[in-house]
Design a protein around this motif. Sequence first.
Motif, short mmCIF file in Angstrom:
data_model
loop_
_atom_site.label_atom_id
_atom_site.label_comp_id
_atom_site.label_asym_id
_atom_site.label_seq_id
_atom_site.Cartn_x
_atom_site.Cartn_y
_atom_site.Cartn_z
N LEU A 1 0.82 -1.21 0.00
CA LEU A 1 0.00 0.00 0.00
C LEU A 1 0.86 1.26 0.00
CD1 LEU A 1 -2.77 1.39 0.27
CD2 LEU A 1 -2.55 1.17 2.75
N VAL A 2 1.93 1.26 0.80
CA VAL A 2 2.82 2.42 0.85
C VAL A 2 3.47 2.64 -0.52
CG1 VAL A 2 4.99 3.28 1.82
CG2 VAL A 2 3.27 2.27 3.32
N VAL A 3 3.96 1.57 -1.11
CA VAL A 3 4.63 1.69 -2.41
C VAL A 3 3.65 2.18 -3.48
CG1 VAL A 3 5.90 0.46 -4.20
CG2 VAL A 3 6.27 -0.12 -1.82
N MET A 4 2.51 1.53 -3.56
CA MET A 4 1.53 1.89 -4.60
C MET A 4 0.94 3.28 -4.36
SD MET A 4 -0.38 -1.79 -5.07
CE MET A 4 -1.45 -1.22 -6.38
N GLY A 5 0.76 3.62 -3.06
CA GLY A 5 0.18 4.93 -2.75
C GLY A 5 1.08 6.07 -3.16
N THR A 6 2.36 5.99 -2.82
CA THR A 6 3.28 7.06 -3.21
C THR A 6 3.48 7.09 -4.72
OG1 THR A 6 5.09 5.53 -2.70
CG2 THR A 6 4.54 7.15 -1.03
N ALA A 7 3.51 5.91 -5.35
CA ALA A 7 3.65 5.87 -6.81
C ALA A 7 2.43 6.51 -7.48
CB ALA A 7 3.82 4.42 -7.27
N TRP A 8 1.24 6.22 -6.95
CA TRP A 8 0.01 6.80 -7.50
C TRP A 8 -0.02 8.31 -7.35
CZ3 TRP A 8 -3.70 9.46 -4.63
CH2 TRP A 8 -4.85 9.82 -5.33
N LEU A 9 0.41 8.80 -6.17
CA LEU A 9 0.42 10.24 -5.92
C LEU A 9 1.33 10.95 -6.92
CD1 LEU A 9 -0.33 12.69 -4.18
CD2 LEU A 9 1.61 12.12 -2.68
N MET A 10 2.51 10.41 -7.14
CA MET A 10 3.43 11.02 -8.09
C MET A 10 2.86 11.01 -9.51
SD MET A 10 6.01 12.36 -6.76
CE MET A 10 7.06 12.41 -5.33
#
Length: 612
Positions: free
Chosen positions: A225-234
Motif C-alpha cells: 500500500l505504501v509503495v503503490m500509494g506514493t507511486a500513484w500520488l506522483m
Amino acid sequence: MDSHSFLNTALVFLLATVIAVPLTKRFRLGAVLGFLIAGVVIGPQALGLVGDTEGVATISEFGVVLMLFVIGLELSPQRLWVMRRAVFGAGLLQVTACSLVIGMACYYLFGFTANAAAIVGGSLALSSTAFGLQILAERKEAGSAYGRITFAVLLFQDLAAIPLIAAVPLLASSASPHGVDPQAILRTVGAIVVVVVGGRYLLRPVFRFVARANTQEVSTATALLVVMGTAWLMEEVGVSSTLGAFLAGVLLADSEYRHELESHIEPFKGLLLGLFFISVGMSMDISLLLHQPLLVLAITGGVLAVKGMLLWPLGRIVGSLNRADTLRMVVLLACGGEFAFVVLKQAGEQRLITELQQGLIVLAITLSMAVTPLVVAIVAKAIDVKAKKPDREYDTIETAPPRVIIAGFGRVGQIVGRVLRAQRIPFVALESSVEQMDTLRRFNNTSLFFGDPARPDLLRAAQADQAEVFVLATDDPEANLRIARLVRRQYPHLKIIARARNRQHVFRLMDLGIEEPVRETFSSSLKMTRKTLEALGLSSELAADRVERFRQHDMKLLKAQYLVYDDETRLVQTSREALNDLMHLFDADDDPIAKREREEAAVAPVPAQDSN
C-alpha cells in the motif's frame, strides 16, 4: 484479456523464464540477459506466442516501482555518509563525465535535440547494477579495492537514475511549443514535499500499529500500500511513479521495519522485475540488428569505448587502483544498465526520442550487457596469467632458524602466528598475496615475508630443513595440496598441520600422509550445535556430552570413509549407517536406567585421599 488468454500468457512467461534464465546463469551471463532473451523469443518478432505487448508492459512496470522502493530501502543516510567520498566522488565524476561526452556526441554527431541528448547521455552513463554486483559476488571480489570503487559508482548511479527519470516529463514539457510549464514544476516539488513530510511523520506510526496485529499478510499488504500509494500520488501530479516509490524507500531506510519490508517486497519485486525485462525483450526491434548490423555494432562499440576511456583515469587517479584492478573496474562498468530501459521507454512515450532511436539504443545496451560477462572472464584469465609472474620480487628471508613455518597468513595463519609470538616461539610466515602483505606490514609483522610457499627455493630460504612444524593455512585447496606434496617430498621430517576445506580435501591430504587435517569450520560448528541444544533446554553438561559423542563418532566415520572415498555408493552407505548408529547411541542415552546411572555417577562422593 480473458481468463483463457491470461492463463496462456502466464504459462508462456513461466516456461520461457524456466528455460532461458537457468541457461544464461549457467554460462554466467546473468538473469537479466535470460529474461531479455526469453522476451525476444516469445515476442511478436520471433515465435509470436504473446501478442499483447502493451498489456504486459503495463503490468510489468510495477516491477520497476518495487525495484526502486527496495533500492531506496538500501540507501540509508548513514550508509551513504560512511561511503560519501567514494560515492559522491568517483560516482559523481563518472556519471557527469559520461553523460556530458555521450550527450554532446548525440547532439553534435547524430542530430538529437538538446533535451533528448541530455536524457540519452544520462541513461547511457548508467551501468548494470544487477550484472556488476552479481559478477563481484561470484568472483568473491566485492571486498577488494576495485570492488569497493565499483560498488560506490553503482550506488551513485542508482541515486542518479531517480532525478533522471523525474526529468523526462519535465524536459518533454519544455520541448513542447508552450515551453516550460511552471505549474508542472510546482506540482512536482509539492508532491515531493508531501511525500517526504507525510512519510516522515506518518509511516512509522502506521507500521507500528500494523505490527501489533502480528499478521504477516497485513504487513505485506501495508508495504504494498505504501509503495503503490506514493507511486500513484506522483503519477497523479504528472511525475514518474518510480520517483514516489524511491522516496518511500529512502524514508523507511533507517526505520526498524526496513528488513521486514524488504523481505515482504522481495518476492514480488523479483517476479515483476523479471516480467519487465521480458516485456523489454518483446518490444525490442530485432529487425534493426538484421538490417543495420553495422550501425547497431558501431553504437555498441562506441558506448563501450567512450565509457571505458573515461573510466580508466577515474580508477587510476581517483580510485588509486593499479592497472589490473582498473581494467577489472572498466569492463564491469562500461556496459549499459537496466535503468536505461526505464528511462528510454519513458523518453519514447514522451516523444523526446523517435521509435527508431529508442530501438537502436536499446539494442546497443542489450548487446553491451551480453558481452560483459564474456569480457570479464577473458580479462580475468589474462590478468591471472600475468599474476603468476608477480610484479614484485619475492622477499629475501634473513632471520634466525624458525621452529615453525606458516604457509598463508590469512585469518587462520594470523591466529596461529599471534599465539606463537606471544609465547616467543620463532616462526616464519609466507604469504603470496601482495594486497595482504601491504595490509599486514602496517602491523609490524617482522616474521612475515612475501613469496609463494609452493616454491622450493623459498622454502630453502625460510630454513625449512631446520624447522619442526609446518602449518599449512592457505585457503585455496589446490594450492594447499601442491604445497603439502612439496613439503612431504623435500622435508619429510616436518610435522604438517594442515587446514582443510571439506571432507574431500581431508581425504586428499590424508593420501599425502597427513594424519589429522584440521577442518576449518568443524570446531565452530560443534560449538554452535552445543549452544543450540542448550537453547532447546538441555543442560550444559548433557549438551557438551552429546556434542563430544558426535565429534568422536564423526572422527571414526571420517577414517572409515577415507578407505572408500573414491566410491560414491559406499560413501552414501557409510553415511546412512553412521547416522543410524548415532541415533541408536543417543536413544540409549535417553533410556531411564542409563540416565539414572549417569546421575548417580555424577553425584557419587569422591573417595578421600590419604594426606600422606
